[in-house]
Design a protein around this motif. Structure first.
Motif, PDB file in Angstrom:
ATOM      1  N   THR A 108     -25.505   4.993   9.243  1.00 24.00           N
ATOM      2  CA  THR A 108     -26.190   3.943   9.981  1.00 24.00           C
ATOM      3  C   THR A 108     -27.060   3.128   9.023  1.00 24.00           C
ATOM      4  O   THR A 108     -27.785   3.722   8.238  1.00 24.00           O
ATOM      5  N   PRO A 109     -27.043   1.769   9.094  1.00 26.42           N
ATOM      6  CA  PRO A 109     -26.096   0.974   9.879  1.00 26.42           C
ATOM      7  C   PRO A 109     -24.669   1.118   9.336  1.00 26.42           C
ATOM      8  O   PRO A 109     -24.493   1.332   8.143  1.00 26.42           O
ATOM      9  N   GLN A 110     -23.717   1.007  10.238  1.00 30.22           N
ATOM     10  CA  GLN A 110     -22.303   1.215   9.923  1.00 30.22           C
ATOM     11  C   GLN A 110     -21.828   0.156   8.922  1.00 30.22           C
ATOM     12  O   GLN A 110     -21.867  -1.027   9.224  1.00 30.22           O
ATOM     13  N   PRO A 111     -21.406   0.551   7.721  1.00 25.45           N
ATOM     14  CA  PRO A 111     -21.120  -0.442   6.674  1.00 25.45           C
ATOM     15  C   PRO A 111     -19.954  -1.392   6.957  1.00 25.45           C
ATOM     16  O   PRO A 111     -19.940  -2.512   6.446  1.00 25.45           O
ATOM     17  N   PHE A 112     -18.979  -0.965   7.757  1.00 28.62           N
ATOM     18  CA  PHE A 112     -17.821  -1.824   8.024  1.00 28.62           C
ATOM     19  C   PHE A 112     -18.055  -2.812   9.173  1.00 28.62           C
ATOM     20  O   PHE A 112     -17.272  -3.740   9.362  1.00 28.62           O
ATOM     21  N   SER A 113     -19.123  -2.619   9.937  1.00 23.16           N
ATOM     22  CA  SER A 113     -19.355  -3.456  11.119  1.00 23.16           C
ATOM     23  C   SER A 113     -19.508  -4.926  10.737  1.00 23.16           C
ATOM     24  O   SER A 113     -20.348  -5.280   9.905  1.00 23.16           O
ATOM     25  N   GLY A 114     -18.637  -5.777  11.309  1.00 25.16           N
ATOM     26  CA  GLY A 114     -18.678  -7.208  11.044  1.00 25.16           C
ATOM     27  C   GLY A 114     -18.133  -7.609   9.685  1.00 25.16           C
ATOM     28  O   GLY A 114     -18.235  -8.763   9.289  1.00 25.16           O
ATOM     29  N   LYS A 115     -17.555  -6.665   8.957  1.00 21.43           N
ATOM     30  CA  LYS A 115     -17.100  -6.906   7.576  1.00 21.43           C
ATOM     31  C   LYS A 115     -15.652  -7.383   7.557  1.00 21.43           C
ATOM     32  O   LYS A 115     -14.796  -6.794   8.207  1.00 21.43           O
ATOM     33  N   PRO A 116     -15.341  -8.452   6.813  1.00 22.27           N
ATOM     34  CA  PRO A 116     -13.939  -8.848   6.647  1.00 22.27           C
ATOM     35  C   PRO A 116     -13.197  -7.815   5.790  1.00 22.27           C
ATOM     36  O   PRO A 116     -13.718  -7.375   4.764  1.00 22.27           O
ATOM     37  N   VAL A 117     -12.003  -7.440   6.245  1.00 22.29           N
ATOM     38  CA  VAL A 117     -11.209  -6.405   5.566  1.00 22.29           C
ATOM     39  C   VAL A 117      -9.765  -6.875   5.429  1.00 22.29           C
ATOM     40  O   VAL A 117      -9.173  -7.375   6.389  1.00 22.29           O
ATOM     41  N   ALA A 118      -9.203  -6.708   4.230  1.00 21.88           N
ATOM     42  CA  ALA A 118      -7.770  -6.950   4.017  1.00 21.88           C
ATOM     43  C   ALA A 118      -7.127  -5.610   3.694  1.00 21.88           C
ATOM     44  O   ALA A 118      -7.748  -4.747   3.074  1.00 21.88           O
ATOM     45  N   ILE A 119      -5.893  -5.446   4.143  1.00 18.87           N
ATOM     46  CA  ILE A 119      -5.166  -4.190   3.909  1.00 18.87           C
ATOM     47  C   ILE A 119      -3.943  -4.475   3.045  1.00 18.87           C
ATOM     48  O   ILE A 119      -3.220  -5.442   3.292  1.00 18.87           O
ATOM     49  N   GLN A 120      -3.723  -3.609   2.058  1.00 16.05           N
ATOM     50  CA  GLN A 120      -2.534  -3.698   1.213  1.00 16.05           C
ATOM     51  C   GLN A 120      -1.925  -2.308   1.099  1.00 16.05           C
ATOM     52  O   GLN A 120      -2.657  -1.328   0.918  1.00 16.05           O
ATOM     53  N   THR A 121      -0.602  -2.227   1.215  1.00 19.10           N
ATOM     54  CA  THR A 121       0.078  -0.956   1.035  1.00 19.10           C
ATOM     55  C   THR A 121       1.253  -1.156   0.097  1.00 19.10           C
ATOM     56  O   THR A 121       1.859  -2.229   0.060  1.00 19.10           O
ATOM     57  N   ALA A 122       1.552  -0.113  -0.653  1.00 21.36           N
ATOM     58  CA  ALA A 122       2.699  -0.145  -1.559  1.00 21.36           C
ATOM     59  C   ALA A 122       3.439   1.176  -1.430  1.00 21.36           C
ATOM     60  O   ALA A 122       2.817   2.227  -1.287  1.00 21.36           O
ATOM     61  N   SER A 123       4.763   1.097  -1.474  1.00 30.07           N
ATOM     62  CA  SER A 123       5.571   2.289  -1.268  1.00 30.07           C
ATOM     63  C   SER A 123       6.875   2.175  -2.040  1.00 30.07           C
ATOM     64  O   SER A 123       7.424   1.081  -2.182  1.00 30.07           O
ATOM     65  N   PRO A 124       7.401   3.305  -2.533  1.00 29.08           N
ATOM     66  CA  PRO A 124       8.719   3.276  -3.177  1.00 29.08           C
ATOM     67  C   PRO A 124       9.831   2.938  -2.181  1.00 29.08           C
ATOM     68  O   PRO A 124      10.902   2.507  -2.579  1.00 29.08           O
ATOM     69  N   GLY A 125       9.574   3.113  -0.891  1.00 28.67           N
ATOM     70  CA  GLY A 125      10.575   2.823   0.145  1.00 28.67           C
ATOM     71  C   GLY A 125      10.648   1.344   0.483  1.00 28.67           C
ATOM     72  O   GLY A 125       9.904   0.519  -0.060  1.00 28.67           O
ATOM     73  N   MET A 126      11.544   1.014   1.417  1.00 30.55           N
ATOM     74  CA  MET A 126      11.795  -0.390   1.793  1.00 30.55           C
ATOM     75  C   MET A 126      10.637  -1.024   2.561  1.00 30.55           C
ATOM     76  O   MET A 126      10.343  -2.194   2.399  1.00 30.55           O
ATOM     77  N   ILE A 127       9.997  -0.242   3.437  1.00 34.41           N
ATOM     78  CA  ILE A 127       9.072  -0.844   4.410  1.00 34.41           C
ATOM     79  C   ILE A 127       7.694  -1.112   3.813  1.00 34.41           C
ATOM     80  O   ILE A 127       6.888  -1.833   4.391  1.00 34.41           O
ATOM     81  N   GLY A 128       7.408  -0.537   2.670  1.00 33.11           N
ATOM     82  CA  GLY A 128       6.174  -0.874   1.960  1.00 33.11           C
ATOM     83  C   GLY A 128       4.901  -0.365   2.604  1.00 33.11           C
ATOM     84  O   GLY A 128       3.828  -0.917   2.395  1.00 33.11           O
ATOM     85  N   GLY A 129       4.991   0.691   3.406  1.00 30.43           N
ATOM     86  CA  GLY A 129       3.786   1.271   3.994  1.00 30.43           C
ATOM     87  C   GLY A 129       3.325   0.611   5.278  1.00 30.43           C
ATOM     88  O   GLY A 129       2.172   0.746   5.677  1.00 30.43           O
ATOM     89  N   ALA A 130       4.238  -0.078   5.960  1.00 28.44           N
ATOM     90  CA  ALA A 130       3.867  -0.830   7.175  1.00 28.44           C
ATOM     91  C   ALA A 130       3.216   0.053   8.238  1.00 28.44           C
ATOM     92  O   ALA A 130       2.239  -0.346   8.868  1.00 28.44           O
TER      93      ALA A 130
END
Length: 194
Positions: A108-130
């Motif tokens: 507290t206070p919650q650090p992610f609250s109201g924070k802009p977040v981008a997500i990235q995933t990488a994978s040896p497979g085709m779908i890339g961590g979707a």
């Protein structure tokens, strides 16, 4: 005119939360590439390792938050935005990343609250961590973060996009696409600050 919006040349600082502990992690290669792919005026630095967090236990929390948890929470709070880079384990996020989110959610206070977040995933497979991304988005809803919707960075067949010797992300189209996501995160961040 009363417009309090953030000037477009104000420097921004993003932090990277890495969901992998593996030394030769493909996702770590992606995370390391981010500072060079950021637009001018945007700095990106890595957070500490989530491997330093103990398993979440309310008894431990009652005795006092572990210092690595408090340090990371403070870095997230001070940042303009967060980029989470993670592999997919069993159609979901790695347990170590979920553990970190569970710890951080209780500060507290919650650090992610109201924070802009981008997500990235990488994978040896085709779908890339979707599938990991959609799972992570559910976690972020609870944390009241503002997750960037598009573009979605899901890097499939990542083994062919990273130099096996240097572990550097070398695939030009992938780098360009990541740059476009960081630019979109900048736009979202400025909108939220306006």
């Amino acid at each position: 005119d009363g417009d309090q919006s953030m000037p477009n040349d104000t420097p921004l600082h993003f932090v990277t939360l890495l969901g992998s502990l593996r030394k030769a992690s493909f996702n770590a290669s992606v995370a390391r590439a981010l500072p060079e792919l950021a637009p001018e005026g945007v700095s990106i630095t890595p957070l500490g390792s989530i491997g330093d967090f103990p398993h979440y236990n309310a008894d431990v929390q009652d005795a006092g938050f572990p210092p690595p948890v408090l340090a990371m929470a403070e870095q997230i709070r001070a940042a303009d935005g967060v980029i989470i880079v993670t592999p997919e384990y069993n159609y979901s996020i790695p347990g170590v990343l979920k553990n970190a989110i569970d710890w951080l959610s209780r500060v507290t206070p919650q650090p992610f609250s109201g924070k802009p977040v981008a997500i990235q995933t990488a994978s040896p497979g085709m779908i890339g961590g979707a599938r990991a991304q959609y799972n992570l988005r559910q976690n972020m809803v609870f944390l009241d973060a503002f997750v960037l919707n598009r573009p979605e960075v899901m890097i499939g067949m990542v083994a062919g996009k990273v130099d096996p010797e240097t572990l550097k992300l070398t695939d030009e189209p992938t780098c360009k696409f990541i740059s476009s996501q960081i630019a979109a995160l900048v736009t979202l961040t400025r909108k939220l600050k306006a």
